[in-house]
Design an enzyme around this catalytic site. Structure first.
Site, PDB file in Angstrom:
ATOM      1  N   GLY A   1     -56.167   4.541  -3.416  1.00 23.00           N
ATOM      2  CA  GLY A   1     -55.314   5.361  -4.268  1.00 23.00           C
ATOM      3  C   GLY A   1     -54.880   6.597  -3.513  1.00 23.00           C
TER       4      GLY A   1
ATOM      5  N   LYS B   1     -62.386   5.847  -9.093  1.00 24.66           N
ATOM      6  CA  LYS B   1     -62.801   6.693 -10.208  1.00 24.66           C
ATOM      7  C   LYS B   1     -64.173   6.232 -10.720  1.00 24.66           C
ATOM      8  CE  LYS B   1     -58.771   8.798 -10.345  1.00 24.66           C
ATOM      9  NZ  LYS B   1     -57.778   8.457 -11.369  1.00 24.66           N
TER      10      LYS B   1
ATOM     11  N   ASN C   1     -65.018  12.770  -8.029  1.00 27.71           N
ATOM     12  CA  ASN C   1     -65.307  14.000  -8.771  1.00 27.71           C
ATOM     13  C   ASN C   1     -66.758  14.023  -9.256  1.00 27.71           C
ATOM     14  OD1 ASN C   1     -62.626  15.150  -8.740  1.00 27.71           O
ATOM     15  ND2 ASN C   1     -62.028  13.568 -10.196  1.00 27.71           N
TER      16      ASN C   1
ATOM     17  N   ALA D   1     -53.468  15.232  -3.847  1.00 26.15           N
ATOM     18  CA  ALA D   1     -52.642  14.110  -3.407  1.00 26.15           C
ATOM     19  C   ALA D   1     -52.278  13.310  -4.648  1.00 26.15           C
ATOM     20  CB  ALA D   1     -53.399  13.227  -2.407  1.00 26.15           C
TER      21      ALA D   1
ATOM     22  N   LYS E   1     -66.339  23.312  -7.607  1.00 29.53           N
ATOM     23  CA  LYS E   1     -65.249  22.343  -7.770  1.00 29.53           C
ATOM     24  C   LYS E   1     -65.301  21.718  -9.157  1.00 29.53           C
ATOM     25  CE  LYS E   1     -61.757  19.737  -6.832  1.00 29.53           C
ATOM     26  NZ  LYS E   1     -61.736  18.685  -5.801  1.00 29.53           N
TER      27      LYS E   1
ATOM     28  N   ASN F   1     -62.355  21.318 -11.924  1.00 26.50           N
ATOM     29  CA  ASN F   1     -61.986  20.046 -12.548  1.00 26.50           C
ATOM     30  C   ASN F   1     -62.133  20.091 -14.058  1.00 26.50           C
ATOM     31  OD1 ASN F   1     -61.269  18.668 -10.222  1.00 26.50           O
ATOM     32  ND2 ASN F   1     -63.317  17.853  -9.867  1.00 26.50           N
TER      33      ASN F   1
ATOM     34  N   SER G   1     -55.626  14.332 -11.483  1.00 30.15           N
ATOM     35  CA  SER G   1     -55.837  12.887 -11.625  1.00 30.15           C
ATOM     36  C   SER G   1     -56.134  12.489 -13.065  1.00 30.15           C
ATOM     37  CB  SER G   1     -56.960  12.425 -10.702  1.00 30.15           C
ATOM     38  OG  SER G   1     -58.184  13.075 -11.020  1.00 30.15           O
TER      39      SER G   1
ATOM     40  N   ARG H   1     -54.791   5.010 -18.929  1.00 31.88           N
ATOM     41  CA  ARG H   1     -56.018   4.505 -18.316  1.00 31.88           C
ATOM     42  C   ARG H   1     -57.237   5.260 -18.847  1.00 31.88           C
ATOM     43  NH1 ARG H   1     -52.492   4.485 -13.496  1.00 31.88           N
ATOM     44  NH2 ARG H   1     -53.128   6.640 -13.101  1.00 31.88           N
ATOM     45  N   PRO H   2     -58.442   4.689 -18.713  1.00 30.55           N
ATOM     46  CA  PRO H   2     -59.664   5.424 -19.087  1.00 30.55           C
ATOM     47  C   PRO H   2     -59.773   6.708 -18.287  1.00 30.55           C
ATOM     48  CG  PRO H   2     -60.149   3.090 -18.761  1.00 30.55           C
ATOM     49  CD  PRO H   2     -58.737   3.304 -18.273  1.00 30.55           C
TER      50      PRO H   2
END
Length: 296
Positions: free
Chosen positions: A13, A75, A101, A127, A178, A182, A247, A256-257
């Site tokens: 991805g 993911k 993550n 990205a 981080k 997120n 993301s 998507r989940p």
């Protein structure tokens, strides 16, 4: 192991394509594995682009070699589907570097491995996948890794590439910082907006309150982060391009989940374990869970 470790990558991805392109650019093209047999991968950035020849492998049973280093860029919602790749790609001493993550990477991957070293990472570059399936890298690629023997394998693999690697003595603090970034980015899902929304005074105030709640949990988990961190993160969103996404927002828009648990639910869970009130998480987490999993 030779001068450079042999490398495979699971999940081509946005993040995976960036790593694959960085390696291909210096003549170390990794074996690429995923759900779709892309004939090639393309990374675009200011000043140029890199095309990585494929195809992407889609059948773990067809893999004939094992690798010194396996990057995993899927993911957390795709872990179970990814597991057969680990069995096919890893030998007894393979290092599995997780480009994912959260602060629970080692715990999440342990059930899928037979004693291999799981190396957590923090990914610092934005990205995004474009409509033509190329990936747009919007800043310089950079990873942070813990100071462990396994990190030397990644340093060797990425040496001289456009993806820099920082080694952190206090990786816990870096990873939680981080995570705070997120977690507050999850508010974009609930608003259906990109980073420009943080220019609103009310959203900035809400973000600061949420980040201070997250900070209390991070400190209880051993992170050494100052009182200034919430404001620094909000200021970072203020400086970001208004159209910058995340993301989890892209997943929501695609139906998507969502990675709601490892990005947001973790704050609520750890807060409860430490007896720390998390009133904002108690609202945000159920809404993200419902947006991800339904029903309705």
């Amino acid at each position: 192991m030779s001068e450079y470790p042999t490398v495979a990558l699971i999940g081509p991805g946005a993040i995976g394509t960036t790593i694959a392109a960085a390696l291909h650019e210096v003549g170390r093209t990794p074996t690429m594995c995923g759900r779709t047999a892309h004939p090639q991968l393309e990374l675009r950035f200011d000043g140029g682009h890199i095309v990585v020849p494929g195809p992407v492998q889609i059948d773990p049973a067809a893999i004939q070699n094992t690798f010194d280093l396996v990057f995993v860029a899927v993911k957390s919602t795709q872990l179970e589907a990814m597991a057969p790749w680990l069995s096919a790609l890893c030998h007894a001493n393979s290092v599995v570097c997780v480009l994912q993550n959260g602060v629970e990477q080692q715990t999440l991957f342990a059930p899928y491995l037979s004693g291999n070293t799981v190396l957590p990472s923090v990914v610092w570059f934005p990205a995004q996948r474009e409509a033509d399936a190329s990936v747009w890298l919007r800043s310089k690629a950079r990873l942070t890794l813990p100071d462990t023997p396994a990190t030397r394998v990644v340093l060797a693999a990425l040496h001289g590439t456009r993806c820099s690697v920082d080694v952190a003595q206090d990786f816990t603090s870096v990873a939680w910082r981080k995570l705070l970034q997120n977690a507050v980015a999850g508010l974009m899902v609930l608003a259906g907006r990109r980073a420009g929304m943080f220019s609103r005074t009310d959203i900035s105030s809400l973000s600061l309150a949420y980040l201070r709640e997250c900070l209390a949990v991070a400190r209880a988990e051993g992170a050494i982060l100052g009182d200034e961190v919430p404001q620094e993160i909000v200021d970072g969103f203020h400086r970001s391009p208004a159209d910058l996404g995340t993301s989890i927002l892209a997943d929501r828009q695609a139906g998507r989940p969502l990675e709601w648990d490892i990005r947001n639910g973790v704050v609520q869970r750890y807060g409860q374990a430490h007896g720390i009130p998390t009133p904002i998480s108690d609202v945000v987490v159920p809404l993200l869970a419902a947006a991800s999993d339904g029903p309705g």
